[in-house]
Design a protein around this motif. Structure first.
Motif, PDB file in Angstrom:
ATOM      1  N   TRP A  67     -21.781  28.902  -0.327  1.00  0.00           N
ATOM      2  CA  TRP A  67     -21.794  27.457  -0.547  1.00  0.00           C
ATOM      3  C   TRP A  67     -20.644  26.730   0.154  1.00  0.00           C
ATOM      4  O   TRP A  67     -20.619  25.507   0.185  1.00  0.00           O
ATOM      5  N   THR A  68     -19.691  27.465   0.725  1.00  0.00           N
ATOM      6  CA  THR A  68     -18.509  26.815   1.292  1.00  0.00           C
ATOM      7  C   THR A  68     -18.757  26.333   2.717  1.00  0.00           C
ATOM      8  O   THR A  68     -19.580  26.900   3.462  1.00  0.00           O
ATOM      9  N   ALA A  69     -17.998  25.333   3.118  1.00  0.00           N
ATOM     10  CA  ALA A  69     -18.116  24.807   4.477  1.00  0.00           C
ATOM     11  C   ALA A  69     -17.715  25.855   5.510  1.00  0.00           C
ATOM     12  O   ALA A  69     -18.321  25.948   6.581  1.00  0.00           O
ATOM     13  N   ALA A  70     -16.694  26.653   5.191  1.00  0.00           N
ATOM     14  CA  ALA A  70     -16.238  27.680   6.128  1.00  0.00           C
ATOM     15  C   ALA A  70     -17.328  28.716   6.391  1.00  0.00           C
ATOM     16  O   ALA A  70     -17.537  29.141   7.536  1.00  0.00           O
ATOM     17  N   THR A  71     -18.054  29.114   5.346  1.00  0.00           N
ATOM     18  CA  THR A  71     -19.137  30.084   5.518  1.00  0.00           C
ATOM     19  C   THR A  71     -20.271  29.485   6.330  1.00  0.00           C
ATOM     20  O   THR A  71     -20.826  30.145   7.221  1.00  0.00           O
ATOM     21  N   ARG A  72     -20.623  28.238   6.054  1.00  0.00           N
ATOM     22  CA  ARG A  72     -21.694  27.589   6.824  1.00  0.00           C
ATOM     23  C   ARG A  72     -21.321  27.504   8.294  1.00  0.00           C
ATOM     24  O   ARG A  72     -22.156  27.732   9.174  1.00  0.00           O
ATOM     25  N   GLN A  73     -20.064  27.203   8.562  1.00  0.00           N
ATOM     26  CA  GLN A  73     -19.617  27.119   9.952  1.00  0.00           C
ATOM     27  C   GLN A  73     -19.671  28.497  10.621  1.00  0.00           C
ATOM     28  O   GLN A  73     -20.121  28.625  11.768  1.00  0.00           O
ATOM     29  N   ALA A  74     -19.217  29.528   9.910  1.00  0.00           N
ATOM     30  CA  ALA A  74     -19.238  30.885  10.464  1.00  0.00           C
ATOM     31  C   ALA A  74     -20.675  31.346  10.705  1.00  0.00           C
ATOM     32  O   ALA A  74     -20.967  32.007  11.707  1.00  0.00           O
ATOM     33  N   TRP A  75     -21.577  30.983   9.793  1.00  0.00           N
ATOM     34  CA  TRP A  75     -22.980  31.357   9.961  1.00  0.00           C
ATOM     35  C   TRP A  75     -23.587  30.693  11.186  1.00  0.00           C
ATOM     36  O   TRP A  75     -24.322  31.330  11.962  1.00  0.00           O
ATOM     37  N   ARG A  76     -23.273  29.413  11.394  1.00  0.00           N
ATOM     38  CA  ARG A  76     -23.796  28.715  12.578  1.00  0.00           C
ATOM     39  C   ARG A  76     -23.264  29.346  13.858  1.00  0.00           C
ATOM     40  O   ARG A  76     -24.000  29.500  14.852  1.00  0.00           O
ATOM     41  N   ALA A  77     -21.991  29.739  13.856  1.00  0.00           N
ATOM     42  CA  ALA A  77     -21.412  30.371  15.037  1.00  0.00           C
ATOM     43  C   ALA A  77     -22.081  31.715  15.319  1.00  0.00           C
ATOM     44  O   ALA A  77     -22.366  32.056  16.472  1.00  0.00           O
ATOM     45  N   PHE A  78     -22.335  32.481  14.260  1.00  0.00           N
ATOM     46  CA  PHE A  78     -23.015  33.762  14.427  1.00  0.00           C
ATOM     47  C   PHE A  78     -24.422  33.547  14.985  1.00  0.00           C
ATOM     48  O   PHE A  78     -24.859  34.255  15.917  1.00  0.00           O
ATOM     49  N   LYS A  79     -25.149  32.602  14.427  1.00  0.00           N
ATOM     50  CA  LYS A  79     -26.516  32.337  14.880  1.00  0.00           C
ATOM     51  C   LYS A  79     -26.526  31.930  16.353  1.00  0.00           C
ATOM     52  O   LYS A  79     -27.385  32.383  17.129  1.00  0.00           O
ATOM     53  N   HIS A  80     -25.569  31.109  16.749  1.00  0.00           N
ATOM     54  CA  HIS A  80     -25.474  30.695  18.156  1.00  0.00           C
ATOM     55  C   HIS A  80     -25.211  31.902  19.050  1.00  0.00           C
ATOM     56  O   HIS A  80     -25.817  32.066  20.119  1.00  0.00           O
ATOM     57  N   ASP A  81     -24.313  32.785  18.617  1.00  0.00           N
ATOM     58  CA  ASP A  81     -23.994  33.987  19.377  1.00  0.00           C
ATOM     59  C   ASP A  81     -25.216  34.891  19.481  1.00  0.00           C
ATOM     60  O   ASP A  81     -25.545  35.407  20.561  1.00  0.00           O
ATOM     61  N   LEU A  82     -25.912  35.071  18.375  1.00  0.00           N
ATOM     62  CA  LEU A  82     -27.079  35.942  18.341  1.00  0.00           C
ATOM     63  C   LEU A  82     -28.171  35.451  19.285  1.00  0.00           C
ATOM     64  O   LEU A  82     -28.854  36.252  19.936  1.00  0.00           O
ATOM     65  N   GLN A  83     -28.332  34.153  19.370  1.00  0.00           N
ATOM     66  CA  GLN A  83     -29.460  33.592  20.118  1.00  0.00           C
ATOM     67  C   GLN A  83     -29.140  33.269  21.571  1.00  0.00           C
ATOM     68  O   GLN A  83     -29.922  32.612  22.252  1.00  0.00           O
ATOM     69  N   GLN A  84     -28.030  33.766  22.065  1.00  0.00           N
ATOM     70  CA  GLN A  84     -27.699  33.557  23.476  1.00  0.00           C
ATOM     71  C   GLN A  84     -28.670  34.274  24.405  1.00  0.00           C
ATOM     72  O   GLN A  84     -28.901  33.844  25.527  1.00  0.00           O
ATOM     73  N   GLU A  85     -29.215  35.396  23.941  1.00  0.00           N
ATOM     74  CA  GLU A  85     -30.134  36.185  24.750  1.00  0.00           C
ATOM     75  C   GLU A  85     -31.527  36.140  24.135  1.00  0.00           C
ATOM     76  O   GLU A  85     -31.691  35.998  22.917  1.00  0.00           O
ATOM     77  N   ALA A  86     -32.544  36.294  24.987  1.00  0.00           N
ATOM     78  CA  ALA A  86     -33.920  36.477  24.523  1.00  0.00           C
ATOM     79  C   ALA A  86     -34.280  37.937  24.747  1.00  0.00           C
ATOM     80  O   ALA A  86     -34.097  38.467  25.850  1.00  0.00           O
ATOM     81  N   TYR A  87     -34.784  38.594  23.716  1.00  0.00           N
ATOM     82  CA  TYR A  87     -34.963  40.046  23.762  1.00  0.00           C
ATOM     83  C   TYR A  87     -36.426  40.447  23.903  1.00  0.00           C
ATOM     84  O   TYR A  87     -37.320  39.834  23.311  1.00  0.00           O
ATOM     85  N   ASP A  88     -36.620  41.518  24.665  1.00  0.00           N
ATOM     86  CA  ASP A  88     -37.956  42.105  24.793  1.00  0.00           C
ATOM     87  C   ASP A  88     -38.305  42.946  23.572  1.00  0.00           C
ATOM     88  O   ASP A  88     -39.486  43.126  23.269  1.00  0.00           O
ATOM     89  N   ALA A  89     -37.282  43.467  22.902  1.00  0.00           N
ATOM     90  CA  ALA A  89     -37.516  44.255  21.688  1.00  0.00           C
ATOM     91  C   ALA A  89     -36.344  44.060  20.741  1.00  0.00           C
ATOM     92  O   ALA A  89     -35.183  44.191  21.143  1.00  0.00           O
TER      93      ALA A  89
END
Length: 338
Positions: A67-89
């Protein structure tokens, strides 16, 4: 081909999954392999030969303060990092809701697919969302070793066969084994720490075994990962160093990559069923793994084909000192010419 592996935790599970990277490299040498893992285990993956990108997350921590702002920010950063590439598998090798969520968030390339386990295997956690999220859910033999479970899933997802021997692919700096003038055979690490109290081995057993090893010419290394484990290491060292100074060493807390380097310079490792013990297996060190439960068939080293250099010992309520000592003698001399 771009491949994303999802295996977040725990340490032992991450170690058991390492051979998948080498299997893919052997079968698909041009593949780019990325891996999502809990941040605390990322230093170990940095030692994995052939990984292109390690994507750290802290889901264990985030869910305690979602529920914290810090966690929401960290989650958004992780999601951005994860989605930098498009994967075949995208291959969910964990089979839990949290890994299914990560697999669902990952971006697919055109024609890409998500793969996951279709069923639970004996002794392992499994949650239905992993197969709901997958484009292809793959059923594996339920009675299967943890290493082979991951290898089988990845091989069937990507359409290759893997070699019988498991190659963990850990890179460690070449260095001579550390010795002491009074302990010419080098160091043996005692891995006594575990997240479950019912997997522990009695302190008196460790001390008695340590005394035998000291007499045989080995110095002891007593690593630890938290305050409770430090207290146990210090208690062992106090008991052993009373007989001869330098018999046992208690190092500072080490990150997993540094710990792997330290273990690689040991003559061998004796430990309970824990993630750090499994690192010893991955390093192909002489190793005895101690079990209070008859579960070595699915996590122990015996089935991995190390020529007798690695053995598990099981008894209830716990194996005796003699049994572990005899296993060590067998491991430490396996392959040595008479």
């Amino acid at each position: 081909m771009k491949i994303l592996l999802v295996k977040l935790s725990s340490l032992g599970d991450v170690v058991h999954t390492l051979p998948v990277v080498q299997d893919i490299r052997a079968a698909l040498p041009q593949a780019q392999i990325d891996w999502v893992v809990e941040k605390s285990f990322a230093p170990l993956l940095a030692r994995s030969e052939g990984l292109h990108r390690i994507i750290p997350c802290e889901i264990r921590r985030w869910r305690k303060s979602f529920w914290t702002a810090a966690t929401r920010q960290a989650w958004r950063a992780f999601k951005h990092d994860l989605q930098q590439e498009a994967y075949d598998a995208v291959i969910d090798l964990q089979g839990l809701t949290k890994s299914a969520l990560v697999a669902r968030l990952a971006r697919l390339a055109a024609g890409g697919k998500r793969y996951a386990l279709a069923n639970q295997t004996d002794g392992s956690g499994y949650e239905a969302p992993t197969r709901w999220v997958a484009d292809v859910a793959i059923a594996v033999e339920p009675h299967i070793h943890a290493v082979w479970r991951s290898r089988e899933l990845a091989a069937r997802a990507l359409g290759y066969r893997f070699a019988a021997a498991a190659d963990f692919g850990l890179k460690v700096a070449a260095a001579p084994a550390k010795t002491h003038e009074h302990f010419p055979k080098g160091r043996v690490a005692f891995i006594h720490g575990t997240s479950r109290a019912d997997k522990e081995w009695p302190l008196s057993h460790w001390v008695a075994l340590g005394q035998r090893l000291n007499t045989a010419g080995y110095q002891l290394l007593l690593p630890h990962g938290n305050a409770a484990e430090l207290a146990t290491s210090e208690a062992m060292a106090t008991a052993l160093n009373g007989a001869a100074a330098g018999s046992a060493l208690v190092p500072p807390v080490l990150a997993l990559d540094a710990l792997a380097e330290e273990l690689a310079q040991c003559a061998g490792v004796i430990g309970v069923d824990s993630g750090v013990s499994h690192i010893a297996v991955a390093l192909d060190l002489p190793h005895v793994q101690i079990y209070n439960f008859d579960t070595a068939w699915r996590t122990g080293p015996d089935a991995l084909g190390h020529g007798g250099r690695q053995l598990s010992v099981f008894a209830q309520p716990a194996p005796g000192v003699d049994a572990v000592w005899q296993a060590w003698l067998a491991c430490s001399t396996a392959g040595v010419a008479a």
